[in-house]
Design an enzyme around this catalytic site. Structure first.
Site, mmCIF file in Angstrom:
data_model
loop_
_atom_site.group_PDB
_atom_site.id
_atom_site.type_symbol
_atom_site.label_atom_id
_atom_site.label_comp_id
_atom_site.label_asym_id
_atom_site.label_seq_id
_atom_site.Cartn_x
_atom_site.Cartn_y
_atom_site.Cartn_z
ATOM 1 N N GLY A 14 0.774 -1.249 0.000
ATOM 2 C CA GLY A 14 0.000 0.000 0.000
ATOM 3 C C GLY A 14 0.798 1.287 0.000
ATOM 4 C CB SER A 15 4.311 2.239 -0.694
ATOM 5 O OG SER A 15 4.560 1.901 -2.035
ATOM 6 C CG ASN A 16 2.181 3.400 -5.738
ATOM 7 O OD1 ASN A 16 2.599 4.428 -6.246
ATOM 8 N ND2 ASN A 16 2.795 2.231 -5.875
ATOM 9 C CG MET A 93 -1.264 -7.855 -6.911
ATOM 10 S SD MET A 93 -0.343 -6.714 -7.984
ATOM 11 C CE MET A 93 0.579 -7.907 -8.950
ATOM 12 N NE ARG A 94 -8.425 -10.992 -6.488
ATOM 13 C CZ ARG A 94 -8.528 -12.311 -6.597
ATOM 14 N NH1 ARG A 94 -9.150 -12.849 -7.638
ATOM 15 N NH2 ARG A 94 -8.038 -13.088 -5.670
ATOM 16 C CG ASN A 110 -3.088 -0.025 -12.854
ATOM 17 O OD1 ASN A 110 -3.068 -0.386 -11.675
ATOM 18 N ND2 ASN A 110 -2.360 -0.628 -13.790
ATOM 19 C CG HIS A 112 2.405 -1.148 -15.477
ATOM 20 N ND1 HIS A 112 2.032 -2.421 -15.081
ATOM 21 C CD2 HIS A 112 3.442 -1.308 -16.324
ATOM 22 C CE1 HIS A 112 2.820 -3.302 -15.671
ATOM 23 N NE2 HIS A 112 3.688 -2.662 -16.431
HETATM 24 C C1 GRF Z 1 3.767 -1.032 -7.428
HETATM 25 O O1 GRF Z 1 5.026 -1.276 -7.980
HETATM 26 C C2 GRF Z 1 2.750 -0.757 -8.501
HETATM 27 O O2 GRF Z 1 3.280 -0.089 -9.591
HETATM 28 C C3 GRF Z 1 2.326 -2.135 -8.887
HETATM 29 O O3 GRF Z 1 2.304 -2.867 -7.697
HETATM 30 C C4 GRF Z 1 3.201 -2.276 -6.748
HETATM 31 C C5 GRF Z 1 2.397 -1.951 -5.532
HETATM 32 O O4 GRF Z 1 3.176 -1.406 -4.502
HETATM 33 N N1 GRF Z 1 1.070 -2.076 -9.609
HETATM 34 P P1 GRF Z 1 2.471 -0.719 -3.277
HETATM 35 O O5 GRF Z 1 1.462 -1.720 -2.710
HETATM 36 O O6 GRF Z 1 1.785 0.522 -3.763
HETATM 37 O O7 GRF Z 1 3.565 -0.417 -2.300
#
Ligand code: GRF
Length: 203
Positions: A14-16, A93-94, A110, A112
């Protein structure tokens, strides 16, 4: 103008999500407020982070439903109950079915970890590293019915250094993800993004 409700889908650390939620809570993304977070993984760190932000955090167990569509219907119900305007898939991841995509057409962003259309799918950083590219990066895009194929909002380039490993490269890409994802959400919430076919015009 009414603030937009931003909800999140996340499967992992969940860092993003955290990078965006911080900027919404601090008012840096001024036209947004926090909605709900939905995860398909019971012990996803993202659920914990969401609760720390005071958000409702739901684990919706995919195994409790007979089909993908039924699982998604349950998720869409939660998103609608929260009056969600924008969904951020932050490490979800789905692959979303056409049903979900249609419900929120051009309203799901999203992130990526590669320069699309290169290296779609999982482990994109490692795919790029193993291929031997000299420049990779990250991309924000609207989700359409394909896998990482939707209209591109923003991209940032990250050079591959001679002493990089797939892990060190992924770390530097992640830093840029944390920049372009909040910026993309901010643009959306200020009505600055217009989708014209494959292209996203920043107004
Ligand atoms: C990130 O690298 C994002 O680009 C990809 O999955 C990873 C998720 O990382 N889709 P986080 O859970 O946001 O730390």
């Amino acid at each position: 103008m009414r603030k937009k409700v931003v909800s999140f889908l996340a499967s992992g650390r969940g860092s993003n999500f955290q990078a965006v939620a911080r900027k919404i809570q601090s008012g840096d993304i001024s036209r947004a407020c926090l909605g709900v977070l939905v995860s398909d993984v019971p012990d996803a760190k993202a659920l914990e982070i969401a609760r720390d932000f005071g958000m409702k955090a739901h684990f919706v167990d995919p195994r409790a439903f007979a089909s993908r569509a039924a699982h998604e219907k349950a998720i869409v119900k939660l998103l609608k109950e929260a009056n969600t305007d924008l969904i951020v898939a932050a490490g979800y991841m789905r692959i979303l079915t056409p049903y979900f995509v249609r419900e929120y057409k051009n309203r799901i962003i999203n992130i990526h970890p590669a320069l699309l259309p290169s290296f779609p799918g999982v482990h994109a950083q490692k795919q790029a590293f193993d291929y031997g590219v000299k420049i990779t990066g990250c991309t924000t895009h609207f989700i359409d019915e394909g896998t990482d194929t939707g209209p591109i909002i923003m991209q940032r380039a990250v050079p591959v250094e001679p002493d990089d490993t797939a892990e060190s490269l992924a770390e530097r890409i992640l830093k840029e993800e944390h920049v372009i994802l909040p910026l993309s959400v901010d643009l959306f919430c200020r009505d600055k993004l217009e989708v014209k076919g494959r292209k996203v015009v920043i107004k």
